[in-house]
Design an enzyme around this catalytic site. Sequence first.
Site, PDB file in Angstrom:
ATOM      1  N   ASP A  42       0.781   4.277  -1.737  1.00 34.24           N
ATOM      2  CA  ASP A  42       1.846   5.230  -1.434  1.00 34.24           C
ATOM      3  C   ASP A  42       1.390   6.160  -0.318  1.00 34.24           C
ATOM      4  OD1 ASP A  42       4.230   6.591  -1.650  1.00 34.24           O
ATOM      5  OD2 ASP A  42       3.973   7.148  -3.756  1.00 34.24           O
ATOM      6  N   GLY A  70      10.051  12.798   0.401  1.00 37.32           N
ATOM      7  CA  GLY A  70      11.158  11.856   0.288  1.00 37.32           C
ATOM      8  C   GLY A  70      11.956  11.998  -0.989  1.00 37.32           C
ATOM      9  N   GLU A 103       7.306   8.516  -8.409  1.00 34.28           N
ATOM     10  CA  GLU A 103       5.999   8.219  -7.821  1.00 34.28           C
ATOM     11  C   GLU A 103       4.885   8.598  -8.780  1.00 34.28           C
ATOM     12  OE1 GLU A 103       6.832   8.692  -3.026  1.00 34.28           O
ATOM     13  OE2 GLU A 103       6.454  10.490  -4.225  1.00 34.28           O
ATOM     14  N   LYS A 105      -1.951  13.817   8.689  1.00 34.43           N
ATOM     15  CA  LYS A 105      -1.744  14.231   7.300  1.00 34.43           C
ATOM     16  C   LYS A 105      -3.002  14.836   6.676  1.00 34.43           C
ATOM     17  CE  LYS A 105       2.533  12.766   7.117  1.00 34.43           C
ATOM     18  NZ  LYS A 105       2.668  12.130   8.440  1.00 34.43           N
TER      19      LYS A 105
END
Length: 227
Positions: free
Chosen positions: A81, A97, A103, A121
């Site tokens: 992910d 999202g 998740e 990130k």
Amino acid sequence: MSADDQKRISGEAAAELVENGMVVGLGTGSTAAWFVKALAARGLKDIRGVPTSDATAALARELGIPLAALDDVKTVDLTVDGADEIGPGLSLIKGGGAALLREKLVWEASTRCVVIADAAKRVPALGKFPLPIEVVRFGHVHTGYRLADIAAEFDLPPPRLRTAERGMVVTDGGNLIYDMASGKIEDPTALAAALKSVTGVVDHGLFLDLADEALVGTDEGVVRLQP
């Protein structure tokens, strides 16, 4: 190398971790989509994907990846992910999202979790990206008041209800999202516990002690990070 190319190579590297017969958690978002595409291209046998959102499920079906519901598998062998931020010890902010609850459920059912991302990130401390908090729709304004009180205790700005052109953003589970912008979260563990204590909060986007490895795309290639 563009950020999108960095996402692509991290997704392709993660797809190489999947073996025949695995149950694979399929993340949500632009980086996870690259992983799903790379996984489909490998043509592995007897794999099943457990999607973390309706959007990911639609992409996987389009690419011919067999799917399974989380309740239909005992264990997820590997989940891949993306993340909105990767901090020290592979602490994460996720949920940009609006899929953080599904998740996290899939992550916690997984034997191994790998996060993939572009180089931007990686951050020295979590918090510049607004922290998503998923709340039930009923009484959400009052839940927001309590979240604002917690934010004040942690010297953070009050959270804001996430909206889009058509109104409030609604998750696949029918819940709403509040975003808590900060700049820096000094104590993610304490904040996570405080948020979970609020009635009406379903979950939050702090993923702590869940990632086993990160694959980060950079101009020099994919960098592997451990907690």
